[in-house]
Design an enzyme around this catalytic site. Structure first.
Site, PDB file in Angstrom:
ATOM      1  N   SER A  16       2.823  19.385  17.896  1.00 57.94           N
ATOM      2  CA  SER A  16       1.439  18.987  17.635  1.00 57.94           C
ATOM      3  C   SER A  16       0.843  19.860  16.540  1.00 57.94           C
ATOM      4  O   SER A  16       0.776  21.090  16.688  1.00 57.94           O
ATOM      5  CB  SER A  16       0.601  19.133  18.901  1.00 57.94           C
ATOM      6  OG  SER A  16      -0.772  19.036  18.562  1.00 57.94           O
ATOM      7  N   ASP A  36      -3.070  14.773  16.650  1.00 54.93           N
ATOM      8  CA  ASP A  36      -4.118  14.580  17.657  1.00 54.93           C
ATOM      9  C   ASP A  36      -5.425  14.198  16.985  1.00 54.93           C
ATOM     10  O   ASP A  36      -6.041  15.011  16.295  1.00 54.93           O
ATOM     11  CB  ASP A  36      -4.307  15.875  18.459  1.00 54.93           C
ATOM     12  CG  ASP A  36      -3.141  16.140  19.393  1.00 54.93           C
ATOM     13  OD1 ASP A  36      -2.835  15.257  20.214  1.00 54.93           O
ATOM     14  OD2 ASP A  36      -2.531  17.224  19.287  1.00 54.93           O
ATOM     15  N   MET A  38      -7.283  10.162  20.806  1.00 57.28           N
ATOM     16  CA  MET A  38      -8.198  10.519  21.900  1.00 57.28           C
ATOM     17  C   MET A  38      -9.599  10.136  21.450  1.00 57.28           C
ATOM     18  O   MET A  38     -10.431  10.982  21.110  1.00 57.28           O
ATOM     19  CB  MET A  38      -8.071  12.015  22.208  1.00 57.28           C
ATOM     20  CG  MET A  38      -6.777  12.345  22.946  1.00 57.28           C
ATOM     21  SD  MET A  38      -6.312  14.081  22.811  1.00 57.28           S
ATOM     22  CE  MET A  38      -5.505  14.052  21.212  1.00 57.28           C
ATOM     23  N   MET A  69      -0.168  12.748  30.167  1.00 51.86           N
ATOM     24  CA  MET A  69      -0.834  13.996  29.767  1.00 51.86           C
ATOM     25  C   MET A  69      -0.627  15.038  30.865  1.00 51.86           C
ATOM     26  O   MET A  69      -0.908  14.789  32.039  1.00 51.86           O
ATOM     27  CB  MET A  69      -2.334  13.769  29.556  1.00 51.86           C
ATOM     28  CG  MET A  69      -2.699  13.000  28.287  1.00 51.86           C
ATOM     29  SD  MET A  69      -2.097  13.756  26.743  1.00 51.86           S
ATOM     30  CE  MET A  69      -2.891  15.365  26.782  1.00 51.86           C
ATOM     31  N   HIS A 114       3.281  15.261  15.760  1.00 54.86           N
ATOM     32  CA  HIS A 114       2.264  14.721  16.664  1.00 54.86           C
ATOM     33  C   HIS A 114       0.885  15.045  16.083  1.00 54.86           C
ATOM     34  O   HIS A 114       0.557  16.211  15.857  1.00 54.86           O
ATOM     35  CB  HIS A 114       2.452  15.376  18.032  1.00 54.86           C
ATOM     36  CG  HIS A 114       1.554  14.888  19.111  1.00 54.86           C
ATOM     37  ND1 HIS A 114       1.836  13.781  19.879  1.00 54.86           N
ATOM     38  CD2 HIS A 114       0.385  15.371  19.580  1.00 54.86           C
ATOM     39  CE1 HIS A 114       0.882  13.605  20.775  1.00 54.86           C
ATOM     40  NE2 HIS A 114      -0.026  14.556  20.617  1.00 54.86           N
ATOM     41  N   MET A 133      -9.174  13.282  17.604  1.00 55.64           N
ATOM     42  CA  MET A 133     -10.223  13.447  18.635  1.00 55.64           C
ATOM     43  C   MET A 133     -11.576  13.155  18.020  1.00 55.64           C
ATOM     44  O   MET A 133     -11.852  13.571  16.893  1.00 55.64           O
ATOM     45  CB  MET A 133     -10.222  14.879  19.173  1.00 55.64           C
ATOM     46  CG  MET A 133      -8.882  15.347  19.705  1.00 55.64           C
ATOM     47  SD  MET A 133      -9.043  16.972  20.466  1.00 55.64           S
ATOM     48  CE  MET A 133      -7.313  17.387  20.752  1.00 55.64           C
ATOM     49  N   ASP A 191       2.663  15.939  27.145  1.00 55.51           N
ATOM     50  CA  ASP A 191       1.819  16.596  26.143  1.00 55.51           C
ATOM     51  C   ASP A 191       0.836  17.524  26.843  1.00 55.51           C
ATOM     52  O   ASP A 191       0.008  17.065  27.629  1.00 55.51           O
ATOM     53  CB  ASP A 191       1.072  15.506  25.355  1.00 55.51           C
ATOM     54  CG  ASP A 191       0.179  16.060  24.252  1.00 55.51           C
ATOM     55  OD1 ASP A 191       0.231  17.275  23.980  1.00 55.51           O
ATOM     56  OD2 ASP A 191      -0.568  15.254  23.661  1.00 55.51           O
ATOM     57  N   HIS A 245      -1.748  10.363  18.277  1.00 54.47           N
ATOM     58  CA  HIS A 245      -2.296  10.388  19.645  1.00 54.47           C
ATOM     59  C   HIS A 245      -3.807  10.252  19.513  1.00 54.47           C
ATOM     60  O   HIS A 245      -4.489  11.205  19.121  1.00 54.47           O
ATOM     61  CB  HIS A 245      -1.892  11.701  20.332  1.00 54.47           C
ATOM     62  CG  HIS A 245      -2.462  11.871  21.703  1.00 54.47           C
ATOM     63  ND1 HIS A 245      -2.463  13.083  22.360  1.00 54.47           N
ATOM     64  CD2 HIS A 245      -3.043  10.980  22.556  1.00 54.47           C
ATOM     65  CE1 HIS A 245      -3.017  12.936  23.559  1.00 54.47           C
ATOM     66  NE2 HIS A 245      -3.394  11.684  23.690  1.00 54.47           N
TER      67      HIS A 245
HETATM   68  C1  DX5 Z   1      -4.311  18.166  23.807  1.00 57.79           C
HETATM   69  C2  DX5 Z   1      -3.429  17.562  22.742  1.00 57.79           C
HETATM   70  C3  DX5 Z   1      -2.110  18.216  22.627  1.00 57.79           C
HETATM   71  C4  DX5 Z   1      -2.169  19.683  22.263  1.00 57.79           C
HETATM   72  C5  DX5 Z   1      -1.054  20.357  22.969  1.00 57.79           C
HETATM   73  O1  DX5 Z   1      -5.414  17.345  23.999  1.00 57.79           O
HETATM   74  O2  DX5 Z   1      -3.193  16.188  23.001  1.00 57.79           O
HETATM   75  O3  DX5 Z   1      -1.262  17.501  21.736  1.00 57.79           O
HETATM   76  O4  DX5 Z   1      -2.066  19.934  20.907  1.00 57.79           O
HETATM   77  O5  DX5 Z   1      -1.138  21.726  22.739  1.00 57.79           O
HETATM   78  P1  DX5 Z   1      -0.276  22.777  23.544  1.00 57.79           P
HETATM   79  O6  DX5 Z   1       1.164  22.444  23.331  1.00 57.79           O
HETATM   80  O7  DX5 Z   1      -0.682  24.076  22.954  1.00 57.79           O
HETATM   81  O8  DX5 Z   1      -0.666  22.634  24.998  1.00 57.79           O
HETATM   82 ZN    ZN Z   2      -1.633  15.123  21.864  1.00 51.10          ZN
END
Ligand code: DX5
Ligand code: ZN
Length: 226
Positions: A11, A36, A69, A138, A34, A38, A176, A67
């Site tokens: 990520s 993210d 969110m 998750m 990956h 948000m 994840d 991903h």
């Molecule tokens: C959290 C994200 C993850 C995050 C994971 O909401 O979806 O992808 O980056 O980070 P680590 O591996 O540090 O838990």
């Molecule tokens: Zn993620």
């Protein structure tokens, strides 16, 4: 056995946001990057959106695993597929029409992933597993990197993998959140085959070596029938 190797998807949430092209180059031995997305509504954090994603897709040496969110994936997910995402994962809690959206991803040439927050059950979706290429279980509440894996999600990984095997489908199971050397054996044992790791990979002194270590640990814990 339906797949031969664990897939590692670091990520970039834990990467240096001022140097994303260079950070993508650091993880070029991984299977996916990956990303993210948000929106500060679906989760209490804001990262990046479509204009940044479009550029990442142009410069990344490896396929992008988006991903989302966000509260309105039905509206936005197609644009991530059009931008060149190899895989687009949207949340079950946010989409109005998950099956329709999965079909739309396929029409646009992307894999379709369905994500479940830790407290969201897989059971309402069991009749539609074949529509998806991947289920993202998750293992933390989405929103931030660096959290600890929630143990209660392990049973859900097992149930998801069991349902996929029972239906004789080739659907990937992604995990994840809080995935690192300490936890990857448990999630691999439970049935995951795609492993997202943010802080574990980008926090390592030797990033390629960490990717190899995680891949090796996951491979040695994956069972036949996964
Ligand atoms: C959290 C994200 C993850 C995050 C994971 O909401 O979806 O992808 O980056 O980070 P680590 O591996 O540090 O838990
Ligand atoms: Zn993620």
């Amino acid at each position: 056995m339906r797949f031969v190797s664990a897939l590692i998807s670091p990520s970039i949430l834990s990467a240096d946001f001022a140097n994303l092209e260079a950070e993508l180059a650091r993880i070029k031995t991984a299977d996916f990057a990956h990303v993210d997305v948000m929106d500060a509504h679906f989760v209490p954090n804001l990262t990046l959106g479509l204009p940044v994603f479009e550029r990442l897709a142009q410069v990344s040496p490896i396929p992008l695993d988006a991903h989302l969110m966000i509260t309105a994936p039905d509206r936005w997910a197609p644009m991530y597929a059009e931008a060149g995402a190899a895989s687009v994962t949207f949340h079950a809690e946010a989409t109005m029409a998950p099956v329709r959206l999965a079909k739309e991803m396929h029409r646009l040439g992307a894999r379709a992933g369905l994500a479940l927050r830790p407290a969201t059950p897989i059971e309402p979706y069991l009749d539609h597993l074949a529509e998806f290429d991947m289920i993202l279980v998750m293992t933390v509440e989405p929103g931030f990197g660096g959290q600890s894996l929630i143990s209660g999600t392990i049973d859900k990984i097992k149930r998801v993998r069991h349902a996929i095997s029972e239906a004789n489908l080739d659907v990937w199971v992604q995990v994840d959140g809080g995935i690192n050397r300490t936890t990857i054996d448990r999630v691999a044992d439970a049935g995951a085959n795609v492993f997202v790791a943010g802080s574990a990979v980008f926090g390592a002194d030797d990033v390629p070596a960490e990717i190899e270590t995680l891949r090796g640990m996951a491979n040695s814990h994956m069972h036949e029938g996964h």
